[in-house]
Scaffold this active site. Sequence first.
Site, short mmCIF file in Angstrom:
data_model
loop_
_atom_site.label_atom_id
_atom_site.label_comp_id
_atom_site.label_asym_id
_atom_site.label_seq_id
_atom_site.Cartn_x
_atom_site.Cartn_y
_atom_site.Cartn_z
N ARG A 194 0.86 -1.18 0.00
CA ARG A 194 0.00 0.00 0.00
C ARG A 194 0.90 1.23 0.00
O ARG A 194 2.04 1.18 0.48
CB ARG A 194 -0.91 0.03 1.23
CG ARG A 194 -1.86 -1.17 1.35
CD ARG A 194 -2.70 -1.05 2.63
NE ARG A 194 -3.64 -2.15 2.76
CZ ARG A 194 -3.39 -3.28 3.42
NH1 ARG A 194 -2.22 -3.44 4.03
NH2 ARG A 194 -4.31 -4.23 3.50
N HIS A 241 -2.21 2.62 -6.14
CA HIS A 241 -2.77 1.41 -5.53
C HIS A 241 -3.03 0.34 -6.60
O HIS A 241 -3.12 -0.85 -6.28
CB HIS A 241 -4.06 1.73 -4.78
CG HIS A 241 -4.43 0.71 -3.74
ND1 HIS A 241 -3.70 0.54 -2.58
CD2 HIS A 241 -5.44 -0.20 -3.70
CE1 HIS A 241 -4.25 -0.42 -1.86
NE2 HIS A 241 -5.31 -0.89 -2.51
N LYS A 258 -2.20 -2.00 7.60
CA LYS A 258 -3.62 -1.81 7.86
C LYS A 258 -4.08 -2.82 8.91
O LYS A 258 -3.76 -4.01 8.84
CB LYS A 258 -4.42 -2.00 6.57
CG LYS A 258 -5.87 -1.58 6.69
CD LYS A 258 -6.55 -1.63 5.34
CE LYS A 258 -8.00 -1.16 5.44
NZ LYS A 258 -8.66 -1.20 4.12
N HIS A 267 -4.31 -9.39 4.08
CA HIS A 267 -5.77 -9.38 4.19
C HIS A 267 -6.20 -10.25 5.37
O HIS A 267 -5.75 -11.39 5.51
CB HIS A 267 -6.43 -9.92 2.92
CG HIS A 267 -6.34 -8.97 1.77
ND1 HIS A 267 -6.52 -9.36 0.46
CD2 HIS A 267 -6.12 -7.63 1.72
CE1 HIS A 267 -6.39 -8.31 -0.34
NE2 HIS A 267 -6.15 -7.26 0.41
N ARG A 272 -0.57 -2.46 -6.57
CA ARG A 272 -0.85 -3.53 -5.59
C ARG A 272 -1.87 -4.51 -6.16
O ARG A 272 -1.71 -5.73 -6.04
CB ARG A 272 -1.33 -2.90 -4.29
CG ARG A 272 -1.77 -3.89 -3.21
CD ARG A 272 -2.09 -3.10 -1.94
NE ARG A 272 -2.93 -3.85 -1.02
CZ ARG A 272 -2.46 -4.67 -0.06
NH1 ARG A 272 -1.17 -4.86 0.06
NH2 ARG A 272 -3.29 -5.29 0.76
N TYR A 296 -9.77 -10.89 -6.59
CA TYR A 296 -8.82 -10.92 -7.70
C TYR A 296 -9.09 -12.08 -8.65
O TYR A 296 -8.61 -12.07 -9.79
CB TYR A 296 -7.38 -10.95 -7.17
CG TYR A 296 -7.02 -9.71 -6.43
CD1 TYR A 296 -6.90 -8.49 -7.09
CD2 TYR A 296 -6.83 -9.71 -5.05
CE1 TYR A 296 -6.59 -7.32 -6.41
CE2 TYR A 296 -6.53 -8.56 -4.35
CZ TYR A 296 -6.41 -7.36 -5.03
OH TYR A 296 -6.12 -6.21 -4.35
#
Length: 326
Positions: A177, A267, A202, A293, A270, A302
């Site tokens: 990120r 982004h 995150k 994640h 990524r 994805y």
Amino acid sequence: MALLDVLRGTSLTIQPALSAEWERRGSLFGNVLQRLDDPSSSPAWDVRTKAKLRNQLKARGYSDRTVKAYIGHVARFFATYQEGNEDWDEQLMMRYNVYLQERSFSHSYINQAISAITFYLRHVCEAPPVSVAYARPKREQKLPNVLSLQEVLRLLDCVTNVKHRALLYLTYASGLRVGEVVRLKPHDLDVERRTVKVRQGKGRKDRYTILSGAALYEVNRYVAMERPQFWLFPGQDARKPLTERAAQKVFEQALRKSGLKKEATIHTLRHSFATHLLEAGTDIRYIQELLGHRNLKTTERYTHVSVRDIRHIQSPLDRLLPSPES
């Protein structure tokens, strides 16, 4: 009120504890509305209440980015309604939701705004959670934009500044990120193990991701020339990291120079990293770990943009008509 009309004239006994709780909840929210609606009382949004909101968020471990976003949402909420003649009642949040949707704000933006304002009412104004009626818009299911492998190479090749080149190479090659890449420190890159340590990403989680040989080459070129100390990519003030906006501008300049017409942000690198790994046959659970994640469903999106299997499916039109390119 309808219940009271039905029971009017009936002898009722209310338990003292229940009566006290009802009065407490009513007075709490009543005090909130009175303070917001009464011009003679202390302002609902001033320096002191802003500081209290910041402290409440910090005390609960919210990130600096979230603290800034929540304060902005609450400030915009009050700016909107202090200028109008809106009634401050329990339905106000519901109407604000509709107000934002009518102005085409994204559902994720609106959900965060609702979270920020309800946090303010609960922890700063001490209103009970049940006292504010609201509904959240359904989360939008949008597919991420991705670049092809050749498009990524085309974009990276047009960057000549060694610092910018190292920044973009590392962002794509490690799936970072923008807030993660600008906060890297030189010792976060483990050359022997070929890993990058992402500190407090995150969700305030540390994780490891891969360090590409090609990206390491670009980083070493940059480090040999610039000799960064505390931050791998410092800003104009060497004591502070490069800002996220500055990194975004680096990508935007590279995108314009490359001539690519796709809608993309930093982004997107990524997203492209994850999609290209999936198309190369990498197990989706490994990709989940590399991206950091929490939920596998986030990574599974994805699979909807990957063309690994789609390319092997023949369109029914091609069965009927020969392709002009064949």
